[in-house]
Design a protein around this motif. Structure first.
Motif, PDB file in Angstrom:
ATOM      1  N   GLN A  45      77.713  75.506  36.936  1.00 46.73           N
ATOM      2  CA  GLN A  45      77.321  75.702  35.549  1.00 46.73           C
ATOM      3  C   GLN A  45      77.654  77.122  35.072  1.00 46.73           C
ATOM      4  N   ASP A 138      80.856  69.025  31.288  1.00 37.64           N
ATOM      5  CA  ASP A 138      79.571  68.890  31.986  1.00 37.64           C
ATOM      6  C   ASP A 138      79.109  70.165  32.684  1.00 37.64           C
ATOM      7  N   ASN A 141      76.570  75.289  29.949  1.00 36.73           N
ATOM      8  CA  ASN A 141      75.127  75.290  29.665  1.00 36.73           C
ATOM      9  C   ASN A 141      74.754  76.049  28.391  1.00 36.73           C
ATOM     10  N   LYS A 142      75.598  76.971  27.945  1.00 31.39           N
ATOM     11  CA  LYS A 142      75.361  77.687  26.689  1.00 31.39           C
ATOM     12  C   LYS A 142      76.709  77.985  26.039  1.00 31.39           C
ATOM     13  N   SER A 276      72.422  83.458  32.807  1.00 29.16           N
ATOM     14  CA  SER A 276      71.190  82.985  33.442  1.00 29.16           C
ATOM     15  C   SER A 276      70.499  84.115  34.199  1.00 29.16           C
TER      16      SER A 276
END
Length: 394
Positions: A45, A138, A141-142, A276
């Motif tokens: 991710q 997929d 995430n941002k 993150s």
């Protein structure tokens, strides 16, 4: 969901570079074919950076590489269409050939027909399809955005129609192009604008879209850019919703590009809203007030955590923002986040502008608006130019 057709892929130093076409909107039985380039390092991710590039053809492999090394999936897309110099461009159906830069009314700065028949409408549509493609991956995430010069106009349009973007950075372009050649600080006869020009200001100029931005935003403006007036950049910033984080930095004495030192603020900003990793809060924009009498007194206050110093910049005698030479005439260590500067402008020059920059230990920078004043000879004589006096407010 837009489909993707890859036309090239290679790996260099552990970074995967790809190029291909994202399918855009249908025009009768044909689709817009949007040329894109991307880069990423490793699997797993990661956040995406969508780059709204300058209008034209530019090699962005180095920029893609730098973002990929920092853990982003970086993608840049072309909106300008047909090119005689390259095979790598977005293909528009004949019915919307006005979306090709060379066949568009891009330079007119007037809207005399339906705005949906303009190149800007099509370019925003291209951006929306690229965004839908990025969201479909997929491993994303941002999503953050970076607008460069002319391409930032499309970013301002795009952000007015999207509310799921995590953050945005604008380089140079904050609008106000209709006022090109007119100093913000020197009064002139009020110009009467045609209906077409008024429609352009309301429907295309970025400053008209700033109030519709729905994500944290950072503006970095080169003080010497001839196409984008740095004096007015802060005005666009103030139009962004006050409940959102927003900040601005000036790349001092740069003309076309942004210095590496100034761009460091963009990396820190993007990490805060996209990474993150646990990162510290960004400092709020500094507040500054200026009182102009015989001397100019500037009082400034900023978030003190991590604050290294304040810097005062002045330019005298030049009303055209792109022709100024800015001088850092004082630097003051942080004293509980507050400082006061006093300087004496040379009234014989007739005009002065100034601003304060807060510099943080991690490299982040934020600035005040640019203050300006026209001075009359009768306002006083001075012993020398730029006599500097400063005292702590504490």
């Amino acid at each position: 969901e837009p489909s993707y057709i890859g036309v090239g892929k290679k790996e260099i130093e552990g970074i995967t570079f790809e190029k291909g076409f994202v399918e855009g909107r249908y025009v009768d039985d044909q689709r817009v074919k949007i040329y894109v380039q991307s880069a990423k390092q490793g699997e797993g991710q990661k956040p995406a950076i969508i780059i709204f590039d300058e209008y034209g053809e530019y090699d962005r492999n180095l920029m893609l590489k730098e973002f990929a090394k920092k853990g982003y999936y970086a993608i840049v897309f072309n909106v300008t269409g047909t090119s005689e110099e390259s095979e790598n461009f977005t293909v528009y159906p004949e019915k919307i050939k006005h979306a090709n830069l060379i066949q568009s009314d891009y330079d007119n700065k007037e809207i005399n027909s339906d705005v949906t028949k303009t190149c800007w409408y099509e370019w925003c549509g291209v951006a929306k399809y690229v965004y839908e493609y990025v969201k479909s991956l997929d491993f994303i995430n941002k999503v953050g955005c970076l607008g460069i010069n002319g391409g930032a106009t499309t970013l301002w349009h795009f952000l007015a129609t999207e509310d799921k973007i995590d953050c945005a950075v604008f380089l140079n372009n904050t609008g106000w192009s209709v006022y090109e050649g007119k100093s913000k600080f020197v009064s002139s006869n009020e110009e009467s604008y045609s209906d077409g020009k008024i429609a352009y200001i309301a429907g295309i100029e970025p400053q008209s879209y700033a109030s519709h931005v729905k994500c944290p935003s950072l503006i970095i403006s080169a003080t010497g850019n001839a196409n984008y007036d740095c004096d007015r950049a802060y005005d666009s910033l103030t139009r962004i919703n006050e409940n959102l984080y927003k900040s601005i930095n000036y790349s001092v004495n740069r003309r076309d590009g942004i210095s590496k030192k100034s761009f460091e603020s963009a990396y820190i900003f993007l990490e805060k809203f996209l990474s993150s990793k646990r990162s510290s809060n960004l400092p709020l924009p500094l507040t500054a007030t200026s009182v102009e009498e015989e001397d100019v007194k500037v009082t400034v206050e900023a978030d003190q955590k991590g604050l290294k110093c304040f810097e005062l910049y002045v330019s005298e005698g030049v009303t055209d923002s792109c022709k100024r030479c800015w001088k850092k005439i004082d630097e003051k260590p942080s004293n509980k986040g507050k400082a006061e500067f006093t300087f004496t402008p040379n009234v014989q020059y007739g005009f002065a502008v100034w601003f304060v920059k807060a510099v943080y230990k991690n490299g982040y920078e934020t600035v005040s608006k640019i203050f300006g004043k026209t001075f009359l000879q009768k306002e006083g004589l001075i012993k020398r130019a730029n006599k500097i006096i400063y005292t702590s407010r504490i």
